[in-house]
Design an enzyme around this catalytic site. Structure first.
Site, PDB file in Angstrom:
ATOM      1  N   SER A   1       0.919  -1.457   0.151  1.00  0.00           N
ATOM      2  CA  SER A   1       0.046   0.037  -0.106  1.00  0.00           C
ATOM      3  C   SER A   1       0.831   1.112   0.090  1.00  0.00           C
ATOM      4  O   SER A   1       1.896   1.033  -0.066  1.00  0.00           O
ATOM      5  CB  SER A   1      -0.906  -0.142   1.137  1.00  0.00           C
ATOM      6  OG  SER A   1      -0.170   0.179   2.491  1.00  0.00           O
ATOM      7  N   LYS A   2       0.234   2.307  -0.001  1.00  0.00           N
ATOM      8  CA  LYS A   2       0.986   3.571   0.002  1.00  0.00           C
ATOM      9  C   LYS A   2       2.101   3.686   1.085  1.00  0.00           C
ATOM     10  O   LYS A   2       2.983   4.213   0.902  1.00  0.00           O
ATOM     11  CB  LYS A   2      -0.250   4.810   0.183  1.00  0.00           C
ATOM     12  CG  LYS A   2      -1.024   4.927  -1.134  1.00  0.00           C
ATOM     13  CD  LYS A   2      -1.025   6.390  -1.850  1.00  0.00           C
ATOM     14  CE  LYS A   2      -1.590   6.542  -3.142  1.00  0.00           C
ATOM     15  NZ  LYS A   2      -2.717   5.775  -3.102  1.00  0.00           N
TER      16      LYS A   2
END
Length: 473
Positions: free
Chosen positions: A245-246
């Site tokens: 994820s980010k």
RNA sequence: GGUCCCUUCGUCUAUCGGUUAGGACACUAGAUUUUCAUUCUAGGAAGAGCGGUUCGACUCCGCUAGGGACUGCCA
């Protein structure tokens, strides 16, 4: 172990992303594997935009996918198919299913479905509509969805190319919605119809679709169509093992591009994530295509390792064409607001081959070349100022004269000249090297002295030395 | 909760019943050195656990544990 019905056809693979935001790196890898397999078999690689959800699909996201694939060098072999545009065809097939009893109209309200879902979950069974075996209600314009009439018993076996045979009990599979109450087709129906119509022989996609393979198999069968072979690729996780994820630094293709990774490095690194050919780590596209086989794809999820990506990227930067790198790095400098003059451009061209072996990314390469772009007179940092005592200044003055005698301004002879000069002064290079470095670079990162001199050029180098000396006096 | 998938050095992986379990990245030490880096040399580091099957298991089977996916009128 592919489905016998698709074994003799030429291979057709596809990547089918939904345009709802960024292009995830996992999508990029799925594209790469599909592309490699198509190239390996002399088949075709297609792109289908899964935009049946009009609420979430955007034009911009479509462009992001197109750009991402193009950047990666994984261009599809035909124009993209937009799933939304095929809704009529999808509805036709639902009609057909309705006629053959493979589907039924379900008049349950969303509330009723929610209740049934809860009951089904509590009882550990699949969702079944009460309308499955009931006549349509008398009031004709009641809203309905069309559900698939899944078999109540038996099992569905997906001979997955990566995972091996995976068995699903039919009783566990929901009667999924094929057509929404607004008449629009849903994903699982559209995928089956499109994969069939596009002649897809091999569906290589993320692990997260494994259970969909069971559902879709049933639909293929109900429609009387041959199934493609399925291969479910394990997911890419972050360095900590959680879904990428980010917060892991990046997850979208565009972000990797911005961080200065080369597309060929991404292809090599991504190919190595979940697929291997013996001990081979660094290989060309030609080799990857020659070697790639689905049977060599691993079944365990892989973690993204920034250090290794950096290493692979460094390898490709070393081998990259200098003019190409100069253009790429020039863009980065420009993006940072640096104005590059004619002389600076030439200095960059000279600097890049001299410093690129130390760059893991294009951003590094920008940092490593910024010193040539500085404008005279350079502001000297404190460390350098401290080094510039009287003795050292005297030496640098004599060095300037000595260097100006060099017939050729290139690293090797300049290096020799520096050594000779140190010897004639009766000291080691350590006595004035750091000061010279500071004078030439103004405190910025710079390569070894001889390379720095070559990159700067004769006039600029000597000028910077003279500037520093007059500044100190 | 249910269904399904996964499990070899820190990480990516090789191995496809018999190996001192190999490689790469990372890491550590040393050499080189004008910073950082590069380069060179050396080194540490793994079969989740427990049971089977077998003359023999990392490899086959089962269970357990731990991860993950799915469980939408999202894709």
């Amino acid at each position: 172990m592919s489905d016998p019905s698709s074994a003799d056809r030429p291979v057709v693979t596809r990547i089918a992303p939904s345009p709802t935001g960024q292009m995830h790196i996992g999508t990029a890898r799925a594209a790469l594997f599909n592309w490699l397999y198509a190239r390996h078999t002399g088949g075709t690689f297609l792109l289908r935009i899964e935009d049946t959800d009009r609420e979430r699909s955007t034009e911009g996201a479509v462009q992001t996918i197109l750009d991402g694939l193009s950047w990666l060098g994984l261009e599809p072999d035909a124009e993209p198919v937009y799933q939304h545009a095929r809704a009529e065809r999808h509805r036709e097939m639902v009609e057909k299913l309705l006629e053959t009893g493979g589907a039924y109209r379900c008049y349950m309200t969303v509330e009723e479905v929610a209740e049934e879902r809860e009951r089904a979950r509590a009882q550990g069974r699949a969702i079944r509509s009460i309308w499955r075996d009931r006549e349509a209600p008398s009031r004709t314009n009641a809203p309905f969805v069309v559900r698939f009439r899944g078999p109540l018993e038996g099992e569905t076996i997906v001979n997955d190319l990566v995972k091996g045979p995976v068995t699903f009990a039919n009783a566990n599979m929901d009667d999924l919605v094929l057509l929404r109450s607004d008449g629009s087709p849903t994903y699982n129906l559209a995928v089956v119809v499109d994969d069939h119509d596009m002649g897809i022989t091999h569906v290589l996609r993320g692990d997260d679709h494994l259970s969909n393979a069971g559902r879709q198999s049933l639909i293929f069968e109900a429609l009387g169509w041959a199934k493609p072979a399925f291969g479910h690729l394990p997911m890419i996780h972050g360095p900590d093992g959680a879904k990428l994820s980010k917060r892991h630094g990046a997850q979208a293709v565009g972000e990797f591009a911005e961080m200065g990774y080369l597309p060929e490095a991404m292809r090599n690194y991504l190919a190595r994530l979940g697929w291997g050919h013996g001990d081979d780590e660094l290989f060309s596209d030609v080799q990857a295509i020659a070697w790639f086989d689905i049977k060599d794809v691993g079944s365990a999820p892989a973690r993204l390792d920034w250090a290794k990506l950096g290493h692979v990227n460094n390898h490709y930067i070393r081998g990259a064409d200098d003019a190409r790198l100069a253009a790429l790095v020039g863009d980065i400098h420009a993006g940072r607001g640096l104005v590059i003059h004619e002389a600076g451009r030439a200095a960059m061209d000279r600097a890049i081959p001299l410093v690129k072996e130390g760059a893991k990314t294009l951003l590094d390469l920008a940092d490593l070349t910024v010193f040539v772009l500085k404008i005279r007179p350079l502001a000297l940092d404190e460390k350098t100022l401290k080094l510039l005592d009287e003795t050292t200044c005297g030496r640098l003055g004599r060095l300037g004269v000595r260097l100006d005698d060099e017939p050729e301004w290139i690293a090797a002879p300049l290096s020799k000249a520096l050594q000779d000069f140190a010897e004639s002064e009766g000291v080691g290079l350590g006595k004035f090297g750091p000061a010279l470095r500071g004078v030439l670079s103004g405190g910025a990162t710079a390569p070894d002295l001889a390379s720095a001199l070559e990159a700067l050029g004769r006039e600029e180098s000597l000028g910077r030395i003279a500037d520093a000396l007059s500044q100190v006096q």
